[in-house]
Design an enzyme around this catalytic site. Structure first.
Site, PDB file in Angstrom:
ATOM      1  N   GLU A 132     152.894  28.881 140.140  1.00 39.96           N
ATOM      2  CA  GLU A 132     152.580  28.611 138.825  1.00 39.96           C
ATOM      3  C   GLU A 132     153.663  29.767 137.868  1.00 39.96           C
ATOM      4  O   GLU A 132     153.743  29.612 136.468  1.00 39.96           O
ATOM      5  CB  GLU A 132     150.823  28.911 138.622  1.00 39.96           C
ATOM      6  CG  GLU A 132     150.409  27.870 139.341  1.00 39.96           C
ATOM      7  CD  GLU A 132     148.926  27.656 138.925  1.00 39.96           C
ATOM      8  OE1 GLU A 132     148.621  28.463 137.852  1.00 39.96           O
ATOM      9  OE2 GLU A 132     148.155  26.931 139.268  1.00 39.96           O
ATOM     10  N   LYS A 159     150.445  36.929 138.241  1.00 41.53           N
ATOM     11  CA  LYS A 159     151.061  36.893 139.609  1.00 41.53           C
ATOM     12  C   LYS A 159     152.878  37.093 139.187  1.00 41.53           C
ATOM     13  O   LYS A 159     154.035  37.829 140.608  1.00 41.53           O
ATOM     14  CB  LYS A 159     150.778  34.842 140.508  1.00 41.53           C
ATOM     15  CG  LYS A 159     149.457  34.975 140.877  1.00 41.53           C
ATOM     16  CD  LYS A 159     149.031  35.847 141.704  1.00 41.53           C
ATOM     17  CE  LYS A 159     149.886  35.747 142.802  1.00 41.53           C
ATOM     18  NZ  LYS A 159     149.097  36.289 144.422  1.00 41.53           N
TER      19      LYS A 159
HETATM   20  P1  NAD Z   1     140.474  32.824 146.981  1.00 40.26           P
HETATM   21  O1  NAD Z   1     140.393  33.186 145.629  1.00 40.26           O
HETATM   22  O2  NAD Z   1     139.552  32.350 147.814  1.00 40.26           O
HETATM   23  O3  NAD Z   1     140.464  34.185 148.138  1.00 40.26           O
HETATM   24  C1  NAD Z   1     140.771  35.157 147.582  1.00 40.26           C
HETATM   25  C2  NAD Z   1     140.413  36.072 148.077  1.00 40.26           C
HETATM   26  O4  NAD Z   1     140.828  37.917 147.790  1.00 40.26           O
HETATM   27  C3  NAD Z   1     138.763  36.458 148.144  1.00 40.26           C
HETATM   28  O5  NAD Z   1     138.530  36.625 150.300  1.00 40.26           O
HETATM   29  C4  NAD Z   1     138.669  37.825 147.631  1.00 40.26           C
HETATM   30  O6  NAD Z   1     137.707  38.295 147.758  1.00 40.26           O
HETATM   31  C5  NAD Z   1     139.812  39.033 147.699  1.00 40.26           C
HETATM   32  N1  NAD Z   1     140.215  40.090 146.623  1.00 40.26           N
HETATM   33  C6  NAD Z   1     139.888  39.538 145.433  1.00 40.26           C
HETATM   34  N2  NAD Z   1     140.006  40.618 144.436  1.00 40.26           N
HETATM   35  C7  NAD Z   1     140.443  41.499 145.530  1.00 40.26           C
HETATM   36  C8  NAD Z   1     139.963  42.852 145.623  1.00 40.26           C
HETATM   37  N3  NAD Z   1     139.889  43.747 144.193  1.00 40.26           N
HETATM   38  N4  NAD Z   1     140.070  43.797 146.923  1.00 40.26           N
HETATM   39  C9  NAD Z   1     140.112  43.314 147.607  1.00 40.26           C
HETATM   40  N5  NAD Z   1     140.055  41.680 148.328  1.00 40.26           N
HETATM   41  C10 NAD Z   1     139.459  41.163 147.215  1.00 40.26           C
HETATM   42  O7  NAD Z   1     142.097  32.516 146.977  1.00 40.26           O
HETATM   43  P2  NAD Z   1     142.864  31.472 147.960  1.00 40.26           P
HETATM   44  O8  NAD Z   1     143.248  30.272 147.061  1.00 40.26           O
HETATM   45  O9  NAD Z   1     142.146  31.605 148.890  1.00 40.26           O
HETATM   46  O10 NAD Z   1     144.728  32.233 147.362  1.00 40.26           O
HETATM   47  C11 NAD Z   1     144.908  33.755 148.240  1.00 40.26           C
HETATM   48  C12 NAD Z   1     146.371  33.523 147.332  1.00 40.26           C
HETATM   49  O11 NAD Z   1     146.930  32.923 148.033  1.00 40.26           O
HETATM   50  C13 NAD Z   1     146.465  34.566 146.067  1.00 40.26           C
HETATM   51  O12 NAD Z   1     147.571  35.411 146.001  1.00 40.26           O
HETATM   52  C14 NAD Z   1     147.003  32.907 145.980  1.00 40.26           C
HETATM   53  O13 NAD Z   1     147.725  33.534 144.237  1.00 40.26           O
HETATM   54  C15 NAD Z   1     147.573  32.756 146.313  1.00 40.26           C
HETATM   55  N6  NAD Z   1     148.133  30.667 146.613  1.00 40.26           N
HETATM   56  C16 NAD Z   1     146.769  30.035 146.322  1.00 40.26           C
HETATM   57  C17 NAD Z   1     147.456  28.690 146.510  1.00 40.26           C
HETATM   58  C18 NAD Z   1     146.051  27.760 146.635  1.00 40.26           C
HETATM   59  O14 NAD Z   1     146.625  26.461 146.237  1.00 40.26           O
HETATM   60  N7  NAD Z   1     145.104  28.527 146.192  1.00 40.26           N
HETATM   61  C19 NAD Z   1     148.422  27.807 146.035  1.00 40.26           C
HETATM   62  C20 NAD Z   1     149.606  29.229 146.291  1.00 40.26           C
HETATM   63  C21 NAD Z   1     149.254  30.542 145.982  1.00 40.26           C
HETATM   64  O1  DAU Z   2     149.697  25.155 142.215  1.00 45.57           O
HETATM   65  C1  DAU Z   2     149.276  26.554 142.810  1.00 45.57           C
HETATM   66  C2  DAU Z   2     147.164  26.644 142.192  1.00 45.57           C
HETATM   67  O2  DAU Z   2     146.806  26.119 142.478  1.00 45.57           O
HETATM   68  C3  DAU Z   2     147.233  28.161 142.584  1.00 45.57           C
HETATM   69  O3  DAU Z   2     148.228  29.440 142.349  1.00 45.57           O
HETATM   70  C4  DAU Z   2     145.914  28.264 141.992  1.00 45.57           C
HETATM   71  O4  DAU Z   2     145.557  29.752 142.546  1.00 45.57           O
HETATM   72  C5  DAU Z   2     144.751  27.388 142.694  1.00 45.57           C
HETATM   73  O5  DAU Z   2     143.886  27.417 141.781  1.00 45.57           O
HETATM   74  C6  DAU Z   2     145.861  25.749 142.197  1.00 45.57           C
HETATM   75  O6  DAU Z   2     145.537  26.214 140.586  1.00 45.57           O
HETATM   76  P1  DAU Z   2     145.248  25.041 139.274  1.00 45.57           P
HETATM   77  O7  DAU Z   2     144.508  25.213 138.253  1.00 45.57           O
HETATM   78  O8  DAU Z   2     146.449  24.556 139.763  1.00 45.57           O
HETATM   79  O9  DAU Z   2     144.426  24.329 140.623  1.00 45.57           O
HETATM   80  P2  DAU Z   2     142.318  23.372 139.760  1.00 45.57           P
HETATM   81  O10 DAU Z   2     142.113  23.086 140.873  1.00 45.57           O
HETATM   82  O11 DAU Z   2     142.133  24.544 139.532  1.00 45.57           O
HETATM   83  O12 DAU Z   2     143.390  22.426 139.293  1.00 45.57           O
HETATM   84  C7  DAU Z   2     144.149  21.373 139.710  1.00 45.57           C
HETATM   85  C8  DAU Z   2     144.146  20.103 138.633  1.00 45.57           C
HETATM   86  O13 DAU Z   2     142.817  19.800 137.991  1.00 45.57           O
HETATM   87  C9  DAU Z   2     144.855  20.745 137.009  1.00 45.57           C
HETATM   88  O14 DAU Z   2     146.040  20.098 136.367  1.00 45.57           O
HETATM   89  C10 DAU Z   2     143.106  21.206 136.416  1.00 45.57           C
HETATM   90  C11 DAU Z   2     142.401  20.488 136.908  1.00 45.57           C
HETATM   91  N1  DAU Z   2     140.756  20.255 136.964  1.00 45.57           N
HETATM   92  C12 DAU Z   2     140.491  21.238 137.179  1.00 45.57           C
HETATM   93  C13 DAU Z   2     139.644  21.215 137.933  1.00 45.57           C
HETATM   94  C14 DAU Z   2     138.656  23.289 138.064  1.00 45.57           C
HETATM   95  C15 DAU Z   2     140.254  19.066 136.530  1.00 45.57           C
HETATM   96  O15 DAU Z   2     140.854  18.329 135.631  1.00 45.57           O
HETATM   97  N2  DAU Z   2     138.763  19.181 136.343  1.00 45.57           N
HETATM   98  C16 DAU Z   2     138.578  20.490 137.195  1.00 45.57           C
HETATM   99  O16 DAU Z   2     137.110  20.443 136.906  1.00 45.57           O
END
Ligand code: NAD
Ligand code: DAU
Length: 347
Positions: A132, A159
């Site tokens: 993102e 980020k």
């Molecule tokens: P998540 O929200 O599921 O988990 C985040 C974790 O960080 C939680 O366990 C929370 O307790 C911990 N945390 C939050 N604030 C904290 C603090 N101040 N000190 C210590 N721990 C803390 O997130 P995720 O989806 O597992 O994402 C993990 C990482 O990967 C993030 O850095 C996110 O930006 C990155 N990322 C996520 C996605 C995705 O699709 N979910 C994709 C690309 C990158």
């Molecule tokens: O691309 C990586 C990112 O993907 C990570 O860095 C983020 O941590 C992770 O949350 C995710 O971000 P998105 O905003 O893409 O994910 P989300 O699941 O919130 O939404 C996915 C798509 O679906 C987005 O276009 C918004 C849409 N959406 C989401 C929700 C929660 C809906 O239409 N309805 C919903 O209720």
């Protein structure tokens, strides 16, 4: 080897911790997590008795705590995942994202700089980031490692800022680092505020499926265990000072994905085909909604030999089965009971 994983009780972090604990019995894996609403130790009950696993409850924003931790434990590497991760929450409360994602990251960087400074040899700081940071694509093109940063949400701005800080510590202090920017993950233990787990939960409960805007937004989906595998690979084999993009080669418009999910769920729940689609409700769009993300993952593929191991259809079926077989986890997470229980246990 002592490895500090931050955010290991979250969605992706728990898969990373599990993989490292199981695959590297000679390492000690420290999981540092503040257990916010998104952190859940139930994500790790299968490995929490392994002798090479240690949980530390702590906040990366607490600089004194972080510095003392590095003074008392000699970490060889840090894999930093702790973050506020949900775009919608960042629109409501940007400062929470500045606090954890920027200040927390800089606190960790200061701790490694101050405690590793005499010898960076063999050390590595790995920052797990997101696609993102590149902003939004139009209908064509892919994000490469050379794409300029252009974040649009408070989450992606925070980020992007933390990525820049990591890079700056490499340039200024010689910190050995790697950064990966990954696309949307899905899979078991995903908190049900994000699209796929929220909609699985709502389909089970026959609640509305709120599709933002016209549903034509596009994301590139990757099974979470393939991301954990990539993180393991980059941590061990990536080159210092490099960025690697990670993606699923798997683009879906939200509405098509939601219809596929409805169909898989109807089959699993023995409902008639088309029943869950009736729950789709178009709602107000997310402000600043990025149209499309899609990753060119050829660098990690060519240099490190990584590619996704499951198709989207396989990964989605594994995910749906997991949620259906783990209704207790889903119930605890949505009720918030787990948080009270575990924070008492570890405080
Ligand atoms: P998540 O929200 O599921 O988990 C985040 C974790 O960080 C939680 O366990 C929370 O307790 C911990 N945390 C939050 N604030 C904290 C603090 N101040 N000190 C210590 N721990 C803390 O997130 P995720 O989806 O597992 O994402 C993990 C990482 O990967 C993030 O850095 C996110 O930006 C990155 N990322 C996520 C996605 C995705 O699709 N979910 C994709 C690309 C990158
Ligand atoms: O691309 C990586 C990112 O993907 C990570 O860095 C983020 O941590 C992770 O949350 C995710 O971000 P998105 O905003 O893409 O994910 P989300 O699941 O919130 O939404 C996915 C798509 O679906 C987005 O276009 C918004 C849409 N959406 C989401 C929700 C929660 C809906 O239409 N309805 C919903 O209720």
């Amino acid at each position: 080897m002592n490895i500090l994983v931050t955010g290991g009780a979250g969605f992706i972090g728990s898969h990373v911790v599990r993989r490292l604990v199981k695959n590297y019995p000679n390492y000690t894996i420290y999981n540092l997590d503040a257990l916010t609403y998104a952190g859940n130790l139930e994500n790790l009950t299968d490995i929490d008795t392994y002798p090479n696993y240690k949980f530390l409850k702590g906040d990366i924003v607490d600089s004194q705590y972080i510095n003392e931790l590095f003074q008392t434990t000699n970490f060889d590497g840090v894999i930093h995942l702790a973050a506020e991760s949900h775009v919608d929450r960042s629109i409501e409360d940007p400062l929470a994202f500045v606090r954890t994602n920027i200040i927390g990251t800089v606190n960790l960087l200061n701790a490694v700089k101050d405690n590793w400074k005499d010898n960076f040899e063999g050390k590595r700081f790995y920052h797990v980031s997101t696609d993102e940071v590149y902003g939004s694509l139009g209908i064509e093109g892919l994000f490469t490692e050379e794409t300029s940063y252009d974040p649009n949400s408070p989450y992606s701005a925070s980020k992007a800022s933390s990525d820049h800080f990591v890079r700056s510590y490499g340039e200024t202090y010689g910190l050995p680092y790697v950064v990966t920017n990954c696309s949307n993950n899905y899979g078991p233990y995903h908190f049900p505020e994000k699209l796929i787990p929220l909609f699985i939960n709502n389909i089970i409960e026959k609640k509305n499926l709120p599709v933002y805007g016209d549903g034509k937004y596009t994301r590139d989906w990757l099974f979470v265990e393939d991301h954990a595998k990539a993180i393991d690979l980059v941590f061990h084999k990536g080159n210092n000072g490099e960025t690697y993009n990670i993606g699923g080669f798997n683009e879906w418009q939200n509405i098509d994905l939601v219809k596929l999910l409805c169909s898989v769920m109807d089959k699993k729940l023995n409902r008639s085909q088309g029943e869950s689609e009736q729950l789709i409700t178009y709602v107000k769009d997310r402000p600043g909604h990025d149209l499309r993300y899609a990753i060119d993952a050829s660098k990690i593929n060519k240099e490190l030999g990584w590619k996704p191991s499951v198709t989207f259809e396989e990964g989605l079926e594994i995910t749906v089965d997991w949620y259906l077989n783990n209704s207790e986890w889903l119930k605890n997470v949505t009720s918030g009971d787990y948080k009270e229980y575990y924070s008492k246990m570890y405080s």
